[in-house]
Design a protein around this motif. Structure first.
Motif: not given
Length: 247
Positions: A96-115
């Protein structure tokens, strides 16, 4: 001849992803990220999510436990491209692709990418702090960030801002915030040259196709300035590091 449609579409048209990274290097990073079947993958500042789609596919979407992904970005055009890519690869039920600010996201995940998106959190250190809250215990983070390979000129330091560190400084910032380094690699010169060339290429081709468009002069000036800044400025000075981190 003018084109109101093609200029916007040309901006990233020749780019695989918006970072200096070869397909072979990407495959290595995904291997080190170790996406498992059934994992939840999150890409903050995903753009059109090419690396996210590859990560989800690497984890596996067939079988009883499917890997799923979410990409978050503020660029609606890039997100629309990501959705098209997902549909083309039959991944639209899994990503899923979600419109939003990266800094506001709160739901955790097993693998996270931030490049290349540390700026969305207020800088490298703030990003490393914030990302700890969205990586599940035992999870991994693929963090891509710039660093100085050589001492920059005053002009370059002003252009890129005070937050850019050296490579040792970047690694130390991660360690101080509780991250353990599982993998380190950096973009090489060919990756940088390809990245800068493809960043230019779509609009260079547009200029060749529509030289009389009233916007052509401004586009030409922007691209020429960027090429001068790169070749005469930060080429070989600014680096990009890819860190796979765990907690």
């Amino acid at each position: 001849m003018q084109s109101d449609d093609h200029l916007a579409a040309s901006r990233y048209a020749r780019m695989r992803w918006n970072t200096p990274l070869s397909p072979e290097h990407a495959a290595l990073l995904l291997q080190r990220l170790d996406v498992r079947p059934g994992a939840r993958v999150l890409d903050l500042g995903c753009g059109w999510g090419e690396l996210l789609l590859r990560a989800v596919a690497a984890g596996g979407v067939s079988g009883p436990i499917a890997t799923r992904g979410v990409g978050v970005d503020t660029d609606d055009d890039a997100l629309a491209r990501g959705r098209r890519l997902a549909a083309d690869r039959s991944l639209n039920r899994h990503v899923a692709f979600v419109t939003g600010e990266a800094s506001a996201w709160q739901e955790p995940a097993d693998r996270v990418l931030c490049i290349g998106s540390a700026h969305a959190f207020g800088g490298t250190e703030a990003a490393l702090d914030a990302l700890a809250a969205v990586v599940r215990p035992g999870g991994r983070l693929l963090f891509g960030d710039g660093y100085w390979e050589r001492s920059p000129t005053a002009e370059l330091a002003e252009l890129f801002g005070p937050d850019v560190a050296t490579l040792p400084g970047l690694i130390e910032a991660a360690r101080e915030r509780g991250w353990r380094l599982l993998h380190l690699s950096t973009a090489d010169q060919r990756e940088w040259d390809d990245f800068e060339s493809t960043w230019l290429a779509g609009r260079q081709e547009w200029l060749l196709a529509y030289p009389e468009d009233p916007r052509a002069a401004d586009v030409r000036a922007e691209l020429d300035d960027r090429l001068r800044e790169y070749v005469g400025g930060y080429r070989g000075v600014l680096g990009l590091a890819y860190l796979v981190l765990g907690r």
